[in-house]
Each structure stands twice: as C-alpha cells, then as structure tokens.
Design a protein around this motif. Structure first.
Motif, PDB file in Angstrom:
ATOM      1  N   UNK A  47      41.083  36.088  44.705  1.00  0.00           N
ATOM      2  CA  UNK A  47      40.559  35.588  45.979  1.00  0.00           C
ATOM      3  C   UNK A  47      39.531  34.497  45.632  1.00  0.00           C
ATOM      4  N   UNK A  48      39.761  33.292  46.150  1.00  0.00           N
ATOM      5  CA  UNK A  48      38.878  32.173  45.802  1.00  0.00           C
ATOM      6  C   UNK A  48      38.474  31.408  47.060  1.00  0.00           C
ATOM      7  N   UNK A  49      37.418  30.592  46.880  1.00  0.00           N
ATOM      8  CA  UNK A  49      37.006  29.648  47.926  1.00  0.00           C
ATOM      9  C   UNK A  49      36.628  28.357  47.225  1.00  0.00           C
ATOM     10  N   UNK A  50      37.313  27.302  47.552  1.00  0.00           N
ATOM     11  CA  UNK A  50      37.182  26.051  46.799  1.00  0.00           C
ATOM     12  C   UNK A  50      35.792  25.434  46.883  1.00  0.00           C
ATOM     13  N   UNK A  51      35.030  25.743  47.924  1.00  0.00           N
ATOM     14  CA  UNK A  51      33.698  25.153  48.083  1.00  0.00           C
ATOM     15  C   UNK A  51      32.644  25.834  47.221  1.00  0.00           C
ATOM     16  N   UNK A  52      33.027  26.900  46.519  1.00  0.00           N
ATOM     17  CA  UNK A  52      32.077  27.626  45.675  1.00  0.00           C
ATOM     18  C   UNK A  52      32.189  27.199  44.221  1.00  0.00           C
ATOM     19  N   UNK A  53      31.136  27.451  43.475  1.00  0.00           N
ATOM     20  CA  UNK A  53      31.143  27.210  42.034  1.00  0.00           C
ATOM     21  C   UNK A  53      30.317  28.307  41.352  1.00  0.00           C
ATOM     22  N   UNK A  54      30.967  29.250  40.647  1.00  0.00           N
ATOM     23  CA  UNK A  54      32.416  29.376  40.470  1.00  0.00           C
ATOM     24  C   UNK A  54      33.119  29.768  41.777  1.00  0.00           C
ATOM     25  N   UNK A  55      34.410  29.467  41.833  1.00  0.00           N
ATOM     26  CA  UNK A  55      35.159  29.614  43.076  1.00  0.00           C
ATOM     27  C   UNK A  55      35.650  31.026  43.337  1.00  0.00           C
ATOM     28  N   UNK A  56      35.581  31.939  42.353  1.00  0.00           N
ATOM     29  CA  UNK A  56      36.147  33.278  42.490  1.00  0.00           C
ATOM     30  C   UNK A  56      35.255  34.177  43.337  1.00  0.00           C
ATOM     31  N   UNK A  57      35.880  34.772  44.372  1.00  0.00           N
ATOM     32  CA  UNK A  57      35.216  35.763  45.206  1.00  0.00           C
ATOM     33  C   UNK A  57      35.569  37.170  44.726  1.00  0.00           C
ATOM     34  N   UNK A  58      36.823  37.313  44.251  1.00  0.00           N
ATOM     35  CA  UNK A  58      37.274  38.585  43.660  1.00  0.00           C
ATOM     36  C   UNK A  58      38.437  38.273  42.707  1.00  0.00           C
ATOM     37  N   UNK A  59      38.416  38.903  41.516  1.00  0.00           N
ATOM     38  CA  UNK A  59      39.498  38.768  40.527  1.00  0.00           C
ATOM     39  C   UNK A  59      39.779  40.146  39.938  1.00  0.00           C
ATOM     40  N   UNK A  60      41.064  40.528  39.908  1.00  0.00           N
ATOM     41  CA  UNK A  60      41.444  41.806  39.270  1.00  0.00           C
ATOM     42  C   UNK A  60      42.708  41.607  38.451  1.00  0.00           C
ATOM     43  N   UNK A  61      42.803  42.388  37.398  1.00  0.00           N
ATOM     44  CA  UNK A  61      43.986  42.376  36.524  1.00  0.00           C
ATOM     45  C   UNK A  61      44.379  43.821  36.248  1.00  0.00           C
ATOM     46  N   UNK A  62      45.608  44.148  36.665  1.00  0.00           N
ATOM     47  CA  UNK A  62      46.106  45.536  36.523  1.00  0.00           C
ATOM     48  C   UNK A  62      45.140  46.506  37.194  1.00  0.00           C
ATOM     49  N   UNK A  63      44.726  46.144  38.405  1.00  0.00           N
ATOM     50  CA  UNK A  63      43.845  46.977  39.248  1.00  0.00           C
ATOM     51  C   UNK A  63      42.430  47.109  38.717  1.00  0.00           C
ATOM     52  N   UNK A  64      42.052  46.302  37.746  1.00  0.00           N
ATOM     53  CA  UNK A  64      40.701  46.332  37.196  1.00  0.00           C
ATOM     54  C   UNK A  64      39.974  45.020  37.559  1.00  0.00           C
ATOM     55  N   UNK A  65      38.843  45.147  38.224  1.00  0.00           N
ATOM     56  CA  UNK A  65      38.105  43.952  38.646  1.00  0.00           C
ATOM     57  C   UNK A  65      37.415  43.285  37.457  1.00  0.00           C
ATOM     58  N   UNK A  66      37.461  41.958  37.424  1.00  0.00           N
ATOM     59  CA  UNK A  66      36.774  41.170  36.393  1.00  0.00           C
ATOM     60  C   UNK A  66      35.465  40.646  37.007  1.00  0.00           C
ATOM     61  N   UNK A  67      34.434  41.457  36.890  1.00  0.00           N
ATOM     62  CA  UNK A  67      33.152  41.186  37.548  1.00  0.00           C
ATOM     63  C   UNK A  67      32.490  39.909  37.031  1.00  0.00           C
ATOM     64  N   UNK A  68      32.706  39.573  35.759  1.00  0.00           N
ATOM     65  CA  UNK A  68      32.029  38.430  35.161  1.00  0.00           C
ATOM     66  C   UNK A  68      32.468  37.099  35.770  1.00  0.00           C
ATOM     67  N   UNK A  69      33.670  37.034  36.309  1.00  0.00           N
ATOM     68  CA  UNK A  69      34.183  35.783  36.867  1.00  0.00           C
ATOM     69  C   UNK A  69      33.764  35.561  38.321  1.00  0.00           C
ATOM     70  N   UNK A  70      33.198  36.566  38.935  1.00  0.00           N
ATOM     71  CA  UNK A  70      32.873  36.489  40.360  1.00  0.00           C
ATOM     72  C   UNK A  70      31.638  35.624  40.610  1.00  0.00           C
ATOM     73  N   UNK A  71      31.657  34.907  41.723  1.00  0.00           N
ATOM     74  CA  UNK A  71      30.487  34.131  42.139  1.00  0.00           C
ATOM     75  C   UNK A  71      29.313  35.084  42.402  1.00  0.00           C
ATOM     76  N   UNK A  72      28.099  34.746  41.922  1.00  0.00           N
ATOM     77  CA  UNK A  72      26.945  35.651  42.061  1.00  0.00           C
ATOM     78  C   UNK A  72      26.635  36.042  43.502  1.00  0.00           C
ATOM     79  N   UNK A  73      26.909  35.174  44.457  1.00  0.00           N
ATOM     80  CA  UNK A  73      26.575  35.474  45.856  1.00  0.00           C
ATOM     81  C   UNK A  73      27.436  36.591  46.437  1.00  0.00           C
ATOM     82  N   UNK A  74      28.550  36.938  45.758  1.00  0.00           N
ATOM     83  CA  UNK A  74      29.444  37.981  46.265  1.00  0.00           C
ATOM     84  C   UNK A  74      29.409  39.247  45.414  1.00  0.00           C
ATOM     85  N   UNK A  75      28.537  39.310  44.459  1.00  0.00           N
ATOM     86  CA  UNK A  75      28.474  40.501  43.597  1.00  0.00           C
ATOM     87  C   UNK A  75      28.074  41.719  44.417  1.00  0.00           C
ATOM     88  N   UNK A  76      28.899  42.773  44.287  1.00  0.00           N
ATOM     89  CA  UNK A  76      28.639  44.016  45.004  1.00  0.00           C
ATOM     90  C   UNK A  76      29.018  43.976  46.462  1.00  0.00           C
TER      91      UNK A  76
END
Length: 386
Positions: free
Chosen positions: A70-99
């Motif tokens: 899940x991304x939003x192009x106006x953000x940097x970094x653009x990732x709002x949520x990223x998961x691989x095999x049902x596991x979230x990759x928290x490090x790639x998420x934009x800080x404003x959306x953490x938690x």
C-alpha cells in the motif's frame, strides 16, 4: 499435389489446431486472471476516526504468500504498509503511519487486501495504491479526511458602497478541511456576484474562509452566506435580513443635502464677515470718543498758558495798572502755579486713561481676532465634514 492444392497444411491438421486453440482460450476465460477491485468513489472520514480502504481480488485468490504493498506517491518514503508472506516489513513504512496501519490477515486467503488506518489525520488525505507485484495488479483508493469543527458562518456589516448605493457585508467561517467554497445567495436562492474568497490555513491544517459582497436595494433583503465542502457533502449557512434603512439615500437627495450644507456654510461666513465689520466700526467710534477729552485738555492748557503770559506781563509793568490791580497782582504767581499744577495733573491723568483705553482696545481686538480665527477654523472643519 493434392496437399499443395489444399494449401500449405492438410485440412484435418488445420481443424485439429483450431480446436486446440479454442480449448486453451476457453480454459483461460473460465479460470480467468483475478482482477484487483477498489471503490469507485472517494472515501470520506472524520479526523480521529478509523477508516478501511477496501481492496480485493475478484474472483477470490489466495495472496497470503504474496508480497502486498500500500503506497501513496506524495509521501517519502511512499510505503504505508508492506507485507511479504503475511509478515509486515515495518522498516519500509513511512514514519507517520507507524502503528496506525494493518491488514486483515485472516482474509488474505480470500483475496481481501483492505487496509485499515487508525485515528486518521488531515494529512492522511490523498490517493492510495493497492498493489500486488507478483500479479502486476493495482487499484486506487482516494481518501478525504474532513473536519467536524467547522463553525457556522458569521455575517457582519463591513461598510457602505457610496458609488453603488449598497451595503457591504462580510462573511467568515473557520475550522474547515479540506478547503471549502463560500457562496452568497439572495432570498430567491440566486447566486450573488461577490469578491474573491480569501483563504487562510492555520497551524492545525484547518482552513478559514471569508468573502465580501455588495448588496444593493434591488436585491432581496434576505441574504444567505453558505460555506460547503463538495467532497464531504458538508455545509454550513447563515441568513441575514438587511433593513431598508441600511441602504444609502439616493444620489439626488445626497446632492440636495450637499447643496444645503454649502449654502449654510456660506451664510455662516457672511454672518461672520458682518460681525467683523460691525466690530471694526464700533472700535473706530470708541476711538473717536476717547480722543475728545484730550482735545479739551489741550485747549485748557493753551488758555492757561495765555493767562500765564498775561500775568507775567502785568508783573513786569506795574505802572500800567491801578492800585487794586497791584493788590491782585501780588497773589497771581501763587494762584497761577497751583492752577498750572492742577491742569498738568489732569492732563497726565487723562493721558494715562487714554493710554489704558488704547491698551484695552488692542487687547480686545486681539481677542476678537483670535476668536474669529478659531470660529473660521471650526466652520471650515464642519464644512469639510459635511
């Protein structure tokens, strides 16, 4: 030769090949590639609420082992949520959306990739992309976060438009997000031509809008100021009734009033000039009356001088007078001196009185001049105001 006549391939071979292609295409259509589906309209949420951005595969398809973004192009970094095999990759998420973002993990096997955002903010407004890299499928979801703190418009009297003979009204409303539009309407709901809307964005990201409109007498006295947000279907409005007394007097009446004011000012100035002339005449008359005692004093002095000379002559020629004259002559010097002293004292006193009168008249003239100047200034000020 027969094969050559029928074409490059035998007829039976062509039929078999066509049937094979048909079965392959039919299988693909029946089994079909899944399509990623999102909402057709923008989502509206209130600040502080939780919102779900819908996104799913149709037909259902298990994506529990896939990479989901899940991304939003106006953000940097653009990732709002990223998961691989049902596991979230928290490090790639934009800080404003953490938690604040999560997927429905149990629904992934059914192709449900909807994203939940907790406690949305005004800054969360934007367009989000739901993406599955392995399938090269994506869907867009637009989110609008609106404010529920918008205030009702406040209408106030801003001034009078003398050129158009109308009343200038101002309308202001605060606490909006996203930016709203402001409209002026008359009693029949017709849109009024107003000045440009002024927009101010505060530190809390909320907008304050204001605008002015000139209401003329030809308009309905009932005026409405409406502030609305199309994306959120949110609207606030305030009505006001403008009394007829608020409208300016017609220009012809204004001209009459101005003419009367000018005439009054001219009459006052003529009156002042008349008063000045009368004061000057009175001053000249007083000066003439004050000069008369001085002339009489001078004549008395001349008479005294002639008598003095005659007496001095008699003293110098005693033989020319009789015995009685001699007796009187013996007293003349003493009497003459006394008279002279009295006349001289009277003259000095008269001169002093005359000098005092002159000084008082000069002081009075100065005071009158100052008074007239002040009066003229007051009249000029009054005339300019009128």
């Amino acid at each position: 030769m027969a094969h050559q006549q029928n074409g490059l391939f035998p007829q039976p071979l062509l039929k078999a090949f066509s049937v094979l292609i048909f079965h392959i295409l039919l299988k693909d259509v029946c089994n079909g590639q899944p399509q990623l589906i999102g909402p057709s309209q923008a989502l509206v949420a209130r600040a502080g609420d939780d919102v779900i951005l819908p996104c799913h595969l149709e037909p259902a398809y298990d994506v529990s082992t896939k990479t989901l973004e899940w991304t939003r192009s106006s953000l940097d970094p653009r990732f709002v949520y990223v998961s691989r095999a049902s596991q979230e990759l928290e490090k790639l998420k934009n800080p404003s959306f953490k938690g604040r973002t999560s997927l429905f993990v149990d629904e992934l096997k059914y192709g449900n990739i909807s994203l939940k955002i907790s406690k949305v903010k005004f800054a969360d407004t934007g367009t989000y992309k739901c993406f599955i890299p392995d399938l090269e499928k994506e869907a867009l979801v637009k989110l609008v976060v609106a404010s529920d703190a918008a205030t009702s418009p406040i209408i106030s009297l801003s001034g009078i438009d003398k050129n158009r003979g109308g009343v200038v009204l101002q309308c202001e409303s605060a606490g909006w997000y996203p930016e709203p539009e402001l409209l002026w309407l008359d009693g029949e709901g017709n849109l009024l031509s107003a000045g440009p809307t002024e927009t101010l964005r505060g530190p809390d990201d909320l907008y304050t809008v204001s605008s002015t409109v000139t209401v003329e007498k030809r308009h309905s006295n009932n005026i409405t100021c409406r502030v609305q947000q199309r994306n959120t279907n949110q609207s606030r409005e305030t009505h006001i009734h403008v009394p007829e007394d608020f409208f300016e007097i017609p220009s012809s009446s204004s001209a009459v009033i101005i003419g009367l004011a000018v005439s009054l000012a001219l009459c006052i100035m003529l009156l002042i000039l008349s008063v000045v002339v009368l004061l000057r005449r009175k001053r000249k008359h007083m000066m003439k009356n004050n000069r008369r005692p001085k002339d009489q004093t001078d004549s008395v002095d001349d008479k005294g001088s002639s008598e003095k000379k005659a007496r001095e002559t008699e003293l110098l020629n005693p033989s020319s007078s009789s015995t009685t004259t001699e007796k009187q002559t013996s007293c003349l010097p003493i009497t003459s001196k006394r008279k002279l002293l009295k006349e001289q004292g009277r003259r000095e006193e008269a001169e002093k009185n005359l000098q005092n009168i002159k000084e008082k008249m000069i002081e009075s003239e100065i005071e009158k001049t100052e008074f007239i100047q002040k009066l003229m200034q007051t009249l000029l000020t009054l005339d300019s105001k009128l």
